[in-house]
Design an enzyme around this catalytic site. Structure first.
Site, short mmCIF file in Angstrom:
data_model
loop_
_atom_site.label_atom_id
_atom_site.label_comp_id
_atom_site.label_asym_id
_atom_site.label_seq_id
_atom_site.Cartn_x
_atom_site.Cartn_y
_atom_site.Cartn_z
N HIS A 1 29.19 -71.15 51.21
CA HIS A 1 29.61 -72.65 51.28
C HIS A 1 31.19 -72.59 51.67
O HIS A 1 31.54 -73.61 51.60
CB HIS A 1 29.41 -73.18 49.93
CG HIS A 1 30.10 -73.23 49.04
ND1 HIS A 1 30.60 -72.04 48.30
CD2 HIS A 1 30.63 -74.16 47.99
CE1 HIS A 1 31.52 -72.36 47.33
NE2 HIS A 1 31.32 -73.47 47.01
N GLY B 1 37.05 -72.89 55.51
CA GLY B 1 38.11 -72.05 54.76
C GLY B 1 39.07 -73.20 54.03
O GLY B 1 38.60 -74.06 53.71
#
Length: 393
Positions: free
Chosen positions: A322, A299
């Site tokens: 990704h 994140g």
């Protein structure tokens, strides 16, 4: 979440895991790629999809007998590395500031490089074939050696994280540094020159490509693989240094053996078999997620990250996202957020808190929980991580 097929008329379908309507520019970019005559079966868009150059970041493109260098991008082999340590969260108490200081001393960030080339770097086998790379980078060997084991800038980072069971993980994000960028630029220029000579009518100049069997294709494929290997080893060198710093502070220097170790690309191309045929799979901001493959989906610097295992979903070309994906550009983030916002959004994280990293503020990224929910058919979560320390490039 199951994918949806975009409502556009193109030679091959575009399948999307985004969970929302794409903007007009994003839709056009998807159409442009899907119009290329050598695309295999369909395009797959990951949940973190957003605008890129030539092709959307977060797209998986399988091609037959051709490859688009700008779709791979200029940070060849960019990716993630993570290790699970035997340490517990409480062992980091009161040590994070000094650990961050030592990481910043041991691992160059931004445009910086190592002052010396250590043995681990000089022994890398890839240097033997440096002379075979594009003539335009031959003067860069010394720089490439000094940058091996350095982080770079932008969204690259080094983090100490803690999972839900209070285990400590080490994680970092980086690519092939200046040498990968220079190789990519040389080959993208060549592809564009060839397209002009051939009078090709491309929907976007950045979709200039090489055809299998030509010298230009072979040269690019060779240099691409070299740069991907450089990026993989660059992350391994940094992880070794990072690991030594943490070992020194937590265990008096006694080394540990990771119980889980992952090192994966998310900007790259490989030959793979899909739907019974060998194809070139370009993952532009996507991670390979074949069955049982470990992957890393970070994140932002104030949000959770995930260690995952692939489910081998054929429609996604065995891929997953990704990361969270940007909601707004770097410039827009600087205009919309203040230093106070950054301090508030990175509470509890030992990191830089200055305007130099305002473009990396968590609020500039999509909510990672939604991104993960949208790919439950692509991966299973192995560990949920929260960073307690972050070094930005």
């Amino acid at each position: 979440m199951p994918y949806e097929q975009l409502p556009i008329s193109t030679p091959v379908p575009v399948l999307s895991w985004a969970g929302h309507e794409l903007g007009s520019q994003e839709m056009q970019m998807a159409k442009n790629v899907a119009a290329l005559p050598f695309v295999h079966k369909h395009i797959a868009l990951m949940p973190d999809v957003h605008l890129g150059k030539g092709a959307l970041v977060g797209s998986v493109i399988a091609t037959k007998e051709a490859i688009v260098p700008a779709a791979v991008g200029v940070d060849i082999g960019c990716g993630m590395c993570a290790v699970k340590t035997p340490y517990r969260a409480e062992q980091l108490d009161s040590k994070l500031k000094q650990i961050r200081s030592d990481i910043e001393r041991m691992i160059p960030v931004g445009f910086n490089e190592n002052s010396n080339v250590d043995k681990e770097v000089s022994n890398w086998q890839g240097w033997r074939s440096f002379k075979d790379l594009h003539s335009g980078v031959q003067r860069l060997e010394s720089k490439a050696m000094k940058q091996m084991g350095s982080l770079g800038g932008g969204n690259h980072f080094i983090e100490c994280c803690v999972d839900a069971e209070e285990n400590v993980w080490l994680m970092l994000h980086s690519g092939s540094r200046n040498i990968g960028n220079m190789l990519a630029q040389r080959h993208i220029e060549t592809a564009k020159d060839l397209a002009k000579l051939a009078g090709s009518k491309l929907p976007d100049p950045d979709l200039a490509h090489f055809v299998q069997g030509t010298p230009e294709f072979e040269a690019y494929w060779h240099d691409l693989q070299w740069a991907q290997n450089y990026a993989l080893f660059n992350r391994a060198v940094m992880m070794n240094r990072f690991k030594q710093v943490v070992e020194r502070h937590v265990a008096g220097g006694k080394p540990f053996k990771p119980s889980i170790q992952v090192n994966c690309h998310h900007n790259y191309a490989e030959r793979e078999i899909h739907f019974g045929e060998e194809v070139y799979v370009t993952r532009k901001g996507a991670v390979r997620a074949q069955q049982e493959d470990y992957g890393i989906i970070p994140g932002s610097m104030g949000a959770k990250s995930f260690i995952v295992k692939g489910k081998g979903n054929a429609q996604s070309y065995c891929s997953c996202s990704h990361g969270a994906g940007r909601l707004m550009s770097r410039n827009k983030a600087k205009l919309n957020f203040t230093l106070d916002d950054l301090i508030q959004q990175t509470q509890g994280v030992e990191c830089r808190k200055d305007e130099g990293i305002l473009d990396e503020i968590p609020g500039a990224y999509k909510p990672i929980e939604q991104v993960m929910a949208n790919q439950s058919d692509l991966v299973e979560v192995v560990a949920t991580l929260k960073q307690v320390l972050c070094v930005k490039g």
